[in-house]
Write a protein that holds these residues in place. Structure first.
Motif, PDB file in Angstrom:
ATOM      1  N   SER A 153      -8.836   2.651  -3.580  1.00 16.58           N
ATOM      2  CA  SER A 153      -8.919   2.547  -2.116  1.00 16.58           C
ATOM      3  C   SER A 153      -9.748   3.707  -1.559  1.00 16.58           C
ATOM      4  O   SER A 153     -10.132   3.695  -0.393  1.00 16.58           O
ATOM      5  N   ASP A 219      -2.574  -8.441   0.844  1.00 13.26           N
ATOM      6  CA  ASP A 219      -2.545  -7.765   2.146  1.00 13.26           C
ATOM      7  C   ASP A 219      -1.442  -8.359   3.025  1.00 13.26           C
ATOM      8  O   ASP A 219      -1.254  -9.584   3.050  1.00 13.26           O
ATOM      9  N   GLY A 238       0.167   0.399  -3.737  1.00 15.93           N
ATOM     10  CA  GLY A 238      -0.398   0.654  -2.404  1.00 15.93           C
ATOM     11  C   GLY A 238      -1.914   0.741  -2.411  1.00 15.93           C
ATOM     12  O   GLY A 238      -2.563   0.486  -1.391  1.00 15.93           O
ATOM     13  N   ALA A 241      -3.627  -3.180  -2.184  1.00 19.33           N
ATOM     14  CA  ALA A 241      -3.660  -4.048  -0.999  1.00 19.33           C
ATOM     15  C   ALA A 241      -3.028  -3.297   0.174  1.00 19.33           C
ATOM     16  O   ALA A 241      -2.349  -2.289  -0.028  1.00 19.33           O
ATOM     17  N   LYS A 242      -3.253  -3.808   1.368  1.00 17.81           N
ATOM     18  CA  LYS A 242      -2.639  -3.176   2.559  1.00 17.81           C
ATOM     19  C   LYS A 242      -1.231  -3.736   2.709  1.00 17.81           C
ATOM     20  O   LYS A 242      -1.032  -4.854   3.210  1.00 17.81           O
ATOM     21  N   HIS A 244       3.166  -3.364   3.456  1.00 21.46           N
ATOM     22  CA  HIS A 244       4.271  -2.648   4.090  1.00 21.46           C
ATOM     23  C   HIS A 244       5.139  -2.199   2.920  1.00 21.46           C
ATOM     24  O   HIS A 244       5.914  -2.992   2.364  1.00 21.46           O
ATOM     25  N   ILE A 267      -2.052   6.539   1.576  1.00 23.29           N
ATOM     26  CA  ILE A 267      -1.219   5.325   1.526  1.00 23.29           C
ATOM     27  C   ILE A 267       0.069   5.556   2.328  1.00 23.29           C
ATOM     28  O   ILE A 267       0.689   6.613   2.226  1.00 23.29           O
ATOM     29  N   ASP A 268       0.456   4.554   3.122  1.00 14.12           N
ATOM     30  CA  ASP A 268       1.699   4.644   3.910  1.00 14.12           C
ATOM     31  C   ASP A 268       2.866   4.135   3.085  1.00 14.12           C
ATOM     32  O   ASP A 268       2.826   2.997   2.603  1.00 14.12           O
TER      33      ASP A 268
END
Ligand SMILES: C[S@@+](CC[C@H](N)C(=O)[O-])C[C@H]1O[C@@H](n2cnc3c(N)ncnc32)[C@H](O)[C@@H]1O
Length: 388
Positions: A153, A219, A238, A241-242, A244, A267-268
């Motif tokens: 990423s 995603d 993470g 892909a995006k 949760h 990354i969140d």
């Protein structure tokens, strides 16, 4: 330190490990007490200790004793070096060989002794691997390659290879995953590079990367890493892909470095306590990278080979089944339950999945894959189950 003094030190430290103290604790304690030892000395002593731990049974056979001294005598004989040339009794080197030591020792017997496995482990290996058991055991007697995972990423394998080369660290494409690079020179300096500080890569075994690449994520999905530990797999998911992304571990302190690692990687990740999971559920994908024997990674963590007991394995089997049941309850309809171990034993792998499918309705097995160290990375098992 002279080469002989390093070997003498390794023998002393091995005695402490044989008496029950963890290898890392023994090595750290010695480094603290031994200010005279430079970084090259520390690295050499560490390598001797870990080499001996990987080959403890065969070295003890060759050296004639399961003691620090017996192990390093066996190590010399195994390398085709006459121990008399190391055990000279001069300087800070080890004392010269006694007559008893000269005549002690035998060639390791084929099977568990030559393969450097506890006797009770051998049937588990042969059941899983048939004739490959001997070759796999042999691979586990040697140091593991160092692999890193390119954070795709943020960068590409080509760009990272160039950037690391500029800092004197050489890599080649690794096996099993396009994100894997094998570090062929400069591995000890990896974490002080600019690229590491910028989150462009993480230390991760190639097979572990292949397992993360096999988890089907897209995603926008909500994904739970149920046994996140330090978060190696959380971050690998993470980067793909995006998502949760939620990380959980029954021992939350194991995730203490995850927020800073995630920030570095861009990354969140949301860290969740066990009590919060029911409210956050359902998840599209739940990954369970369960606690296991670690038998696939024994070349990296060789102490585990000797500390594991049949009782502990039985306990782990119970924990794995319970995790599967708990995690399954958190998966959305049509969602995925992914199960992974770094074990070579069927009992922790296909047997667990078969037993789960037998006791639980509404699931089907989509894929499963076993990787052994013969493919270049650690031994791993992965199964992907879908709720129907
Ligand atoms: C194999 S390690 C995870 C390694 C991590 N996924 C990684 O890639 O760095 C297994 C983890 O499972 C955790 N664990 C053990 N029992 C658990 C349970 N009942 N529920 C959730 N996590 C558990 C352990 O604390 C440990 O951190």
């Amino acid at each position: 330190m002279t080469p002989a003094a390093r070997i003498a030190t390794a023998a002393e430290l091995l005695d402490e490990i044989l008496a029950g103290t963890a290898a890392e604790k023994v090595l750290t304690g010695w480094a603290r007490r031994s200010r005279f030892a430079g970084s090259k000395d520390r690295a050499a002593v560490r390598d001797h200790v870990f080499d001996a731990l990987r080959c403890m049974r065969s070295f003890a056979a060759l050296g004639g004793a399961m003691t620090g001294r017996g192990l390093v005598i066996g190590m010399a004989r195994s390398a085709g070096t006459d121990p008399e040339t190391i055990f000279t009794g001069e300087g800070h080197g080890a004392a010269a060989l006694s007559d008893a030591e000269r005549s002690a020792g035998h060639a390791p017997e084929s099977g568990a002794e030559a393969g450097d496995m506890p006797d009770w482990v051998w049937p588990h290996l042969t059941r899983a691997l048939d004739e490959d058991a001997v070759t796999v055991a042999e691979v586990l007697r040697h140091r593991a390659p160092v692999y890193i995972r390119v954070n795709t990423s943020l960068t590409s394998a080509e760009d990272l290879t160039r950037e690391l080369a500029a800092e004197g660290i050489l890599t080649t494409p690794g096996p099993l995953a396009p994100t894997a690079l094998e570090v062929t020179e400069g591995a000890r300096r990896l974490t002080s590079t600019i690229a590491f500080g910028e989150g462009q890569f993480e230390m991760q075994d190639a097979a572990s990367q292949a397992v993360c690449a096999a988890v089907p994520v897209q995603d926008g999905q909500s994904v739970l890493d149920y046994c996140a530990g330090g978060g190696g797999k959380t971050l690998a998911l993470g980067a793909r892909a995006k998502l949760h992304l939620t990380a959980h571990d029954v021992a939350p302190e194991r995730m203490r470095d995850l927020p800073s690692r995630a920030r570095r990687a861009g990354i969140d990740v949301h860290l969740a306590e066990t009590e919060a999971l029911a409210e956050l559920a359902p998840f599209d994908v739940v990954l369970c990278d369960v606690p296991c024997s670690g038998s696939g990674a024994w070349r990296r963590a060789p102490e585990g080979k000797w500390r594991l007991t049949e009782e502990r394995l039985a306990q782990l089997l119970g924990i794995q089944a319970q995790i599967l049941d708990e995690a399954a309850a958190l998966v959305a309809p049509k969602g995925v339950l992914a199960y992974a171990t770094c074990s070579l034993f069927e009992a922790e792998n296909t047997d667990q999945i078969d037993a789960f499918l037998t006791r639980t309705e509404g699931w089907q097995l989509e894929t499963s894959r076993r990787l052994t160290p013969l493919e270049g990375g650690d031994g791993f098992f992965f199964a992907c189950l879908r709720r129907i």
